[in-house]
Design a protein around this motif. Structure first.
Motif, PDB file in Angstrom:
ATOM      1  N   PRO A   1       0.818  -1.217   0.000  1.00  0.00           N
ATOM      2  CA  PRO A   1       0.000   0.000   0.000  1.00  0.00           C
ATOM      3  C   PRO A   1       0.848   1.261   0.000  1.00  0.00           C
ATOM      4  CG  PRO A   1       0.057  -0.949   2.195  1.00  0.00           C
ATOM      5  CD  PRO A   1       0.777  -1.918   1.285  1.00  0.00           C
ATOM      6  N   GLY A   2       0.329   2.299  -0.633  1.00  0.00           N
ATOM      7  CA  GLY A   2       1.027   3.580  -0.673  1.00  0.00           C
ATOM      8  C   GLY A   2       0.022   4.721  -0.679  1.00  0.00           C
ATOM      9  N   LEU A   3       0.287   5.735   0.119  1.00  0.00           N
ATOM     10  CA  LEU A   3      -0.591   6.897   0.219  1.00  0.00           C
ATOM     11  C   LEU A   3      -0.078   8.007  -0.689  1.00  0.00           C
ATOM     12  CD1 LEU A   3      -2.910   8.481   1.666  1.00  0.00           C
ATOM     13  CD2 LEU A   3      -1.198   9.125   3.389  1.00  0.00           C
TER      14      LEU A   3
ATOM     15  N   SER B   1       2.087  14.525  -3.326  1.00  0.00           N
ATOM     16  CA  SER B   1       3.043  14.128  -2.295  1.00  0.00           C
ATOM     17  C   SER B   1       2.953  12.645  -1.963  1.00  0.00           C
ATOM     18  CB  SER B   1       2.806  14.944  -1.014  1.00  0.00           C
ATOM     19  OG  SER B   1       1.479  14.764  -0.540  1.00  0.00           O
ATOM     20  N   ILE B   2       4.103  12.079  -1.588  1.00  0.00           N
ATOM     21  CA  ILE B   2       4.176  10.744  -1.013  1.00  0.00           C
ATOM     22  C   ILE B   2       5.222  10.773   0.091  1.00  0.00           C
ATOM     23  CG2 ILE B   2       3.517   9.490  -3.119  1.00  0.00           C
ATOM     24  CD1 ILE B   2       6.502   8.708  -3.404  1.00  0.00           C
ATOM     25  N   SER B   3       5.195   9.777   0.965  1.00  0.00           N
ATOM     26  CA  SER B   3       6.199   9.673   2.020  1.00  0.00           C
ATOM     27  C   SER B   3       6.466   8.203   2.286  1.00  0.00           C
ATOM     28  CB  SER B   3       5.718  10.358   3.307  1.00  0.00           C
ATOM     29  OG  SER B   3       6.575  10.042   4.387  1.00  0.00           O
ATOM     30  N   TRP B   4       7.697   7.773   2.027  1.00  0.00           N
ATOM     31  CA  TRP B   4       8.045   6.384   2.296  1.00  0.00           C
ATOM     32  C   TRP B   4       7.935   6.055   3.783  1.00  0.00           C
ATOM     33  CZ3 TRP B   4       7.951   3.421  -1.761  1.00  0.00           C
ATOM     34  CH2 TRP B   4       8.330   3.921  -3.016  1.00  0.00           C
ATOM     35  N   PRO B   5       8.365   6.919   4.706  1.00  0.00           N
ATOM     36  CA  PRO B   5       8.197   6.594   6.126  1.00  0.00           C
ATOM     37  C   PRO B   5       6.733   6.428   6.528  1.00  0.00           C
ATOM     38  CG  PRO B   5       9.839   8.329   5.863  1.00  0.00           C
ATOM     39  CD  PRO B   5       9.191   8.139   4.521  1.00  0.00           C
ATOM     40  N   ILE B   6       5.845   7.248   5.965  1.00  0.00           N
ATOM     41  CA  ILE B   6       4.425   7.108   6.290  1.00  0.00           C
ATOM     42  C   ILE B   6       3.857   5.838   5.660  1.00  0.00           C
ATOM     43  CG2 ILE B   6       2.136   8.123   5.913  1.00  0.00           C
ATOM     44  CD1 ILE B   6       3.434  10.869   6.260  1.00  0.00           C
TER      45      ILE B   6
ATOM     46  N   PRO C   1      -0.697  -1.060   6.125  1.00  0.00           N
ATOM     47  CA  PRO C   1      -2.046  -0.580   6.423  1.00  0.00           C
ATOM     48  C   PRO C   1      -2.353  -0.594   7.910  1.00  0.00           C
ATOM     49  CG  PRO C   1      -2.159  -2.868   5.775  1.00  0.00           C
ATOM     50  CD  PRO C   1      -0.705  -2.481   5.702  1.00  0.00           C
ATOM     51  N   HIS C   2      -1.500  -1.248   8.718  1.00  0.00           N
ATOM     52  CA  HIS C   2      -1.756  -1.328  10.156  1.00  0.00           C
ATOM     53  C   HIS C   2      -0.720  -0.479  10.872  1.00  0.00           C
ATOM     54  CE1 HIS C   2      -4.417  -4.578   9.125  1.00  0.00           C
ATOM     55  NE2 HIS C   2      -3.419  -5.243   8.574  1.00  0.00           N
ATOM     56  N   GLU C   3      -1.035   0.779  11.075  1.00  0.00           N
ATOM     57  CA  GLU C   3      -0.038   1.699  11.599  1.00  0.00           C
ATOM     58  C   GLU C   3      -0.069   1.750  13.119  1.00  0.00           C
ATOM     59  OE1 GLU C   3      -0.738   5.815  11.374  1.00  0.00           O
ATOM     60  OE2 GLU C   3      -2.726   5.597  10.559  1.00  0.00           O
ATOM     61  N   PRO C   4       1.090   1.687  13.755  1.00  0.00           N
ATOM     62  CA  PRO C   4       1.129   1.918  15.196  1.00  0.00           C
ATOM     63  C   PRO C   4       0.898   3.396  15.490  1.00  0.00           C
ATOM     64  CG  PRO C   4       3.348   1.725  14.342  1.00  0.00           C
ATOM     65  CD  PRO C   4       2.416   1.413  13.192  1.00  0.00           C
ATOM     66  N   ALA C   5       0.370   3.707  16.625  1.00  0.00           N
ATOM     67  CA  ALA C   5       0.120   5.110  16.978  1.00  0.00           C
ATOM     68  C   ALA C   5       1.453   5.835  17.157  1.00  0.00           C
ATOM     69  CB  ALA C   5      -0.694   5.183  18.259  1.00  0.00           C
ATOM     70  N   PRO C   6       1.727   6.861  16.347  1.00  0.00           N
ATOM     71  CA  PRO C   6       3.009   7.565  16.452  1.00  0.00           C
ATOM     72  C   PRO C   6       3.046   8.573  17.587  1.00  0.00           C
ATOM     73  CG  PRO C   6       1.706   8.519  14.716  1.00  0.00           C
ATOM     74  CD  PRO C   6       0.893   7.368  15.271  1.00  0.00           C
ATOM     75  N   GLY C   7       1.906   8.796  18.244  1.00  0.00           N
ATOM     76  CA  GLY C   7       1.908   9.705  19.372  1.00  0.00           C
ATOM     77  C   GLY C   7       1.530  11.134  19.047  1.00  0.00           C
TER      78      GLY C   7
END
Length: 397
Positions: free
Chosen positions: A223-225, A258-263, A268-274
């Motif tokens: 997946p990519g945003l 825009s895209i971001s490889w770190p994001i 698809p299952h992202e941990p909460a970054p805070g």
């Protein structure tokens, strides 16, 4: 030439369909959604030739990127290719050394890139906040471009239709039909379509299609945003920016893509970054940090596309002895490679002779984990780093 069914109306399917129709084939295109409805409408769509290794794959991409101009003139109408320099930089000393080494290697291959002082950003991308670039030097790739992928698809499919191609949208392939061990057609629900060849250009769905004939394609669905802002004329972005946190490029109508490889590594299952932000909000925040003028814009169009990524990063092209009559075309960086792949695939099917240029990319090869293009390295590296951090966190817990 015999009747050919092309499954998929994205950048690869559109190019294959056009080149087959141009060669005189009786072409039917079957697409589950609409033109460029899948990954092709959720892609950063730039010339990524400078990210390709080994050198043979770099040359393959370089040739295809050059064909975009020729193909646009051939089909007529507005061009989907927009020339723009690509500007790269890195943050840490180690990353800067790695970037310099890659650029030096590219120059030895004849690639037009150069080292420059970050002060040159004032001319290349005046809207960029100079403090957002901590590097001591930047790398400028002179002969690059970004692509309007939906326009590319529409242009080629419209021309294919004028050449006699029959195009059907809203039909999902539910089976392949076989006769004597050979693939002879496609089923879409209760309807059956027959042909001498079925060309599988279904992108992230390609493995499902091949599975109907008992063939497994060594590929992943990544997946990519991709985000696109509301119009921001004051941003004046005339270059493509590739940075450690976010990549930005111009988009039609004074917008910024825009895209971001770190994001993406969090999908698809992202941990909460805070920070309490959604991936879309974080993506836009990164763009605003680079270009302050984006603070007056919204991220109006943000889509998560699914990239079809062969496990070694190189294209999967051709037939399998287990399923004669089925020809698959799967690749990452599809917009960049579509012109050349479409031409070569149509030539193989029409002339019945294998292309030497496609020999390294056969679906029957044993993918080597050590042969990966730079963009896959970057994608895999972000995900590996995330997994390492997650593992370390679990161990501490």
């Amino acid at each position: 030439m015999s009747r050919v069914i092309v499954l998929g109306a994205g950048v690869i399917g559109a190019s294959v369909a056009y080149h087959l129709a141009l060669a005189g084939a009786d072409v039917t295109v079957i697409e589950a959604g609409g033109p460029a409805a899948g990954t092709s409408s959720a892609t950063f769509a730039m010339d990524v030739t400078h990210l390709k290794t080994p050198v043979s794959y770099y040359e393959f991409n370089r040739r295809s990127a050059a064909l975009h101009t020729e193909l646009a003139a051939e089909v007529g109408g507005a061009s989907w290719r927009h020339a723009a320099p690509t500007v790269q930089w890195a943050n840490t000393a180690a990353e800067q050394r790695s970037l310099r080494e890659r650029a030096t290697r590219l120059r030895s291959w004849g690639h037009p890139c150069r080292f420059a002082d970050p002060a040159e950003l004032r001319e290349l991308a005046p809207a960029v906040d100079p403090s957002a670039c901590p590097a001591e030097e930047i790398v400028v790739h002179e002969a690059t471009a970004w692509y309007d992928a939906p326009l590319f698809v529409r242009s080629l499919l419209d021309r294919a239709a004028l050449l006699g191609a029959d195009i059907h949208y809203g039909l999902r392939a539910t089976a392949l039909t076989l006769d004597g061990g050979r693939v002879r057609g496609v089923r879409t629900g209760s309807r059956r379509w027959e042909a001498g060849w079925v060309v599988n250009c279904a992108g992230p769905d390609a493995d499902r299609i091949a599975g109907f004939a008992g063939v497994r394609l060594p590929m992943e669905r990544v997946p990519g945003l991709v985000g696109e802002t509301t119009p921001v004329p004051e941003a004046r972005l005339e270059a493509i920016l590739t940075t450690p946190e976010v990549d930005l490029r111009p988009a039609p109508g004074d917008r910024v893509c825009s895209i971001s490889w770190p994001i993406d590594a969090l999908l698809p299952h992202e941990p909460a970054p805070g920070d309490g932000l959604t991936p879309q909000e974080r993506l836009h925040r990164q763009g605003q940090r680079l270009i302050p003028a984006l603070r007056s814009a919204r991220l109006a169009g943000a889509r998560i596309g699914v990239r079809p990524v062969p496990t070694d990063g190189l294209p999967l092209v051709g037939t399998s002895p287990a399923a004669p009559g089925l020809y698959s075309v799967v690749t990452h960086s599809g917009v960049n490679l579509a012109p050349l792949l479409g031409r070569l695939v149509a030539g193989e099917i029409g002339e019945g002779r294998p292309s030497a240029e496609l020999a390294p990319y056969r679906v029957t090869r044993d993918p080597a984990a050590t042969v990966q293009d730079e963009s896959l390295h970057r994608m895999s590296g972000e995900r590996a780093a995330l997994q390492t951090d997650a593992g370390a966190g679990a161990a501490q817990a």
